[in-house]
Design a protein around this motif. Structure first.
Motif: not given
Length: 227
Positions: A25-26, A32-33, A36, A157, A189, A212, A215
């Motif tokens: 994940h980010s 949050n990512e 969003h 993802d 994403y 998000p 990005k």
């Protein structure tokens, strides 16, 4: 490859593959990512515009830590949605790694036991995690998905194109296109031009959306034709 548990900017943890300098994940915020990209621009966008879908059928490309699935279960409960969820993963996350993730603590302590149940259920066996959320985990490569017109939403993802470009090819997006029902959507994403062009080449209508944290943009693709 060496794997570490790291803390992202919103306090949620994720898994880092050190040799690739790549995370599940980010680093700007795992929760949050996910909220969003996949919840706001995937699940909620679809459910608010395509209310005829009961249940809503979701395919996740890269089940990974189960974060997207967990958030979807909770949001589905809030929105009174009935959801069939299929998560595809070639290399399941280890139990000792799952135990170190803090999603239940940060997102909903009332649902924390369901997060672990998602990881404990058998693979290849559809299981109701709650009365309105059915989960099936499938262990296979993305190229081996053969579903036709089955899903309303795809959560794409996969690891980034920088480290696994073959997962972001026209071949893979053609499989995604076939797997979606008419007017189904795919969200990811990524906003790379090569990814957008690969989606368009197989028939998707693609839109750039605000990304998000960390990005500038992300992509949402819609299947408007069965051709």
């Amino acid at each position: 490859m060496k794997r570490n548990i790291i803390t992202t900017a919103d306090g949620s943890k994720t898994i880092q593959i050190e040799d690739w300098n790549e995370q599940y994940h980010s680093i700007h915020g795992a929760i949050n990512e996910a909220n969003h990209v996949f919840l706001k621009h995937g699940l909620l966008f679809y459910s608010q515009n395509k209310l005829e879908a009961k249940p809503i059928s979701i395919l996740e490309i890269g089940f990974g830590t189960g974060l997207n699935s967990f958030l979807t279960l909770i949001e589905g409960e809030k929105q009174s949605l009935n959801i069939d969820y299929v998560g595809v993963e070639a290399y399941p996350v280890l139990a000792k790694e799952i135990e170190q993730l803090n999603y239940g603590e940060l997102i909903s302590k009332d649902h924390a036991s369901m997060f672990f149940e998602m990881h404990n259920i058998e693979w290849e066996k559809p299981t109701y995690i709650s009365p309105d959320f059915k989960l099936e985990k499938q262990q296979k490569f993305f190229k081996d998905i053969s579903d036709i017109s089955k899903y309303n939403i795809v959560y794409f993802d996969a690891f980034g194109a920088r480290v696994q470009p073959d997962l972001w090819s026209e071949e893979i997006f053609e499989i995604m296109y076939k797997a979606l029902k008419l007017n189904g959507v795919l969200v990811t994403y990524s906003a790379k031009g090569s990814v957008r062009r690969a989606m368009q080449a197989v028939g998707f209508e693609v839109e750039r959306l605000p990304g998000p944290p960390g990005k500038r943009e992300m992509l949402r693709a819609t299947k408007h034709s069965t051709i």
